[in-house]
Design a protein around this motif. Structure first.
Motif, PDB file in Angstrom:
ATOM      1  N   GLY A   1       6.214   9.492  -9.985  1.00 36.12           N
ATOM      2  CA  GLY A   1       5.931   9.487 -11.412  1.00 36.12           C
ATOM      3  C   GLY A   1       5.407  10.821 -11.892  1.00 36.12           C
ATOM      4  N   LEU A   2       4.556  11.468 -11.078  1.00 40.31           N
ATOM      5  CA  LEU A   2       4.042  12.794 -11.442  1.00 40.31           C
ATOM      6  C   LEU A   2       5.141  13.849 -11.399  1.00 40.31           C
ATOM      7  N   ILE A   3       5.957  13.799 -10.362  1.00 36.43           N
ATOM      8  CA  ILE A   3       7.016  14.802 -10.205  1.00 36.43           C
ATOM      9  C   ILE A   3       8.048  14.697 -11.321  1.00 36.43           C
ATOM     10  N   THR A   4       8.422  13.475 -11.669  1.00 34.71           N
ATOM     11  CA  THR A   4       9.477  13.273 -12.666  1.00 34.71           C
ATOM     12  C   THR A   4       8.929  13.059 -14.079  1.00 34.71           C
ATOM     13  N   LEU A   5       7.594  13.016 -14.194  1.00 35.90           N
ATOM     14  CA  LEU A   5       6.942  12.725 -15.478  1.00 35.90           C
ATOM     15  C   LEU A   5       7.429  11.403 -16.060  1.00 35.90           C
ATOM     16  N   ASN A   6       7.598  10.420 -15.181  1.00 30.30           N
ATOM     17  CA  ASN A   6       8.109   9.109 -15.579  1.00 30.30           C
ATOM     18  C   ASN A   6       6.945   8.125 -15.651  1.00 30.30           C
TER      19      ASN A   6
ATOM     20  N   ASN B   1       6.964   5.001 -16.351  1.00 29.72           N
ATOM     21  CA  ASN B   1       7.253   3.703 -15.736  1.00 29.72           C
ATOM     22  C   ASN B   1       6.877   3.699 -14.254  1.00 29.72           C
ATOM     23  N   LEU B   2       7.120   4.811 -13.564  1.00 27.13           N
ATOM     24  CA  LEU B   2       6.762   4.891 -12.149  1.00 27.13           C
ATOM     25  C   LEU B   2       5.251   4.931 -11.972  1.00 27.13           C
ATOM     26  N   LEU B   3       4.563   5.627 -12.868  1.00 27.56           N
ATOM     27  CA  LEU B   3       3.101   5.650 -12.810  1.00 27.56           C
ATOM     28  C   LEU B   3       2.532   4.254 -13.061  1.00 27.56           C
ATOM     29  N   GLN B   4       3.142   3.521 -13.978  1.00 25.45           N
ATOM     30  CA  GLN B   4       2.710   2.146 -14.258  1.00 25.45           C
ATOM     31  C   GLN B   4       2.942   1.253 -13.043  1.00 25.45           C
ATOM     32  N   LYS B   5       4.053   1.469 -12.344  1.00 30.53           N
ATOM     33  CA  LYS B   5       4.325   0.683 -11.145  1.00 30.53           C
ATOM     34  C   LYS B   5       3.286   0.960 -10.070  1.00 30.53           C
ATOM     35  N   ALA B   6       2.901   2.230  -9.924  1.00 34.33           N
ATOM     36  CA  ALA B   6       1.859   2.584  -8.957  1.00 34.33           C
ATOM     37  C   ALA B   6       0.570   1.852  -9.298  1.00 34.33           C
ATOM     38  N   ARG B   7       0.240   1.817 -10.571  1.00 31.17           N
ATOM     39  CA  ARG B   7      -0.967   1.111 -11.020  1.00 31.17           C
ATOM     40  C   ARG B   7      -0.844  -0.390 -10.739  1.00 31.17           C
ATOM     41  N   SER B   8       0.313  -0.957 -11.014  1.00 35.63           N
ATOM     42  CA  SER B   8       0.520  -2.384 -10.783  1.00 35.63           C
ATOM     43  C   SER B   8       0.338  -2.739  -9.312  1.00 35.63           C
TER      44      SER B   8
ATOM     45  N   ALA C   1       0.825  -1.215   0.000  1.00 35.34           N
ATOM     46  CA  ALA C   1       0.000   0.000   0.000  1.00 35.34           C
ATOM     47  C   ALA C   1       0.858   1.263   0.000  1.00 35.34           C
ATOM     48  N   VAL C   2       1.980   1.252   0.699  1.00 28.49           N
ATOM     49  CA  VAL C   2       2.854   2.424   0.753  1.00 28.49           C
ATOM     50  C   VAL C   2       3.469   2.712  -0.615  1.00 28.49           C
ATOM     51  N   ARG C   3       3.698   1.675  -1.384  1.00 26.81           N
ATOM     52  CA  ARG C   3       4.318   1.858  -2.703  1.00 26.81           C
ATOM     53  C   ARG C   3       3.401   2.601  -3.679  1.00 26.81           C
ATOM     54  N   ILE C   4       2.101   2.461  -3.526  1.00 26.25           N
ATOM     55  CA  ILE C   4       1.169   3.066  -4.492  1.00 26.25           C
ATOM     56  C   ILE C   4       1.326   4.590  -4.540  1.00 26.25           C
ATOM     57  N   PRO C   5       1.117   5.307  -3.432  1.00 24.29           N
ATOM     58  CA  PRO C   5       1.280   6.765  -3.518  1.00 24.29           C
ATOM     59  C   PRO C   5       2.725   7.197  -3.763  1.00 24.29           C
ATOM     60  N   THR C   6       3.688   6.394  -3.279  1.00 27.43           N
ATOM     61  CA  THR C   6       5.097   6.745  -3.479  1.00 27.43           C
ATOM     62  C   THR C   6       5.439   6.751  -4.967  1.00 27.43           C
ATOM     63  N   TYR C   7       5.142   5.656  -5.661  1.00 25.59           N
ATOM     64  CA  TYR C   7       5.436   5.596  -7.095  1.00 25.59           C
ATOM     65  C   TYR C   7       4.585   6.589  -7.876  1.00 25.59           C
ATOM     66  N   PHE C   8       3.339   6.777  -7.457  1.00 25.23           N
ATOM     67  CA  PHE C   8       2.459   7.709  -8.161  1.00 25.23           C
ATOM     68  C   PHE C   8       3.006   9.133  -8.081  1.00 25.23           C
TER      69      PHE C   8
END
Length: 98
Positions: A74-79, A81-88, A64-71
């Motif tokens: 991903g938004l900050i870096t416009l990455n 792959n990180l947004l996809q990881k949050a979704r995963s 659960a902690v990984r979801i907002p962290t990667y999200f």
């Protein structure tokens, strides 16, 4: 497993494995799902009582902690792959409760 099936097992320190290319995003999600599912299975199989429940709780909290962290990263870096990881990780958490 091989030994139990009657095969001989050898250790070869000079052996090498070379990975060419990378996996797709779908494979990444499947890989993550399999890892976390197997870790939960291990906890359920090898622990009992409060230790089992605490282990499952901590594992799910880690997911659960990984979801907002990667999200957010991903938004900050416009990455993407990180947004996809949050979704995963969100999918993994939702599938755990189904």
């Amino acid at each position: 497993r091989a030994s139990k099936q009657g095969y001989k097992v050898y250790f070869t320190p000079s052996a090498q494995i070379i990975h060419h290319g990378g996996g797709s995003k779908a494979n990444t999600q499947i890989y993550l799902e399999q890892i976390h599912h197997s870790q939960l299975q291990f906890i359920r199989a090898h622990f009992q009582g409060a230790q089992k429940h605490l282990g499952i709780l901590l594992k799910l909290m880690g997911i659960a902690v990984r979801i907002p962290t990667y999200f957010l990263m991903g938004l900050i870096t416009l990455n993407d792959n990180l947004l996809q990881k949050a979704r995963s990780y969100a999918v993994i958490l939702l599938k755990t409760f189904q």
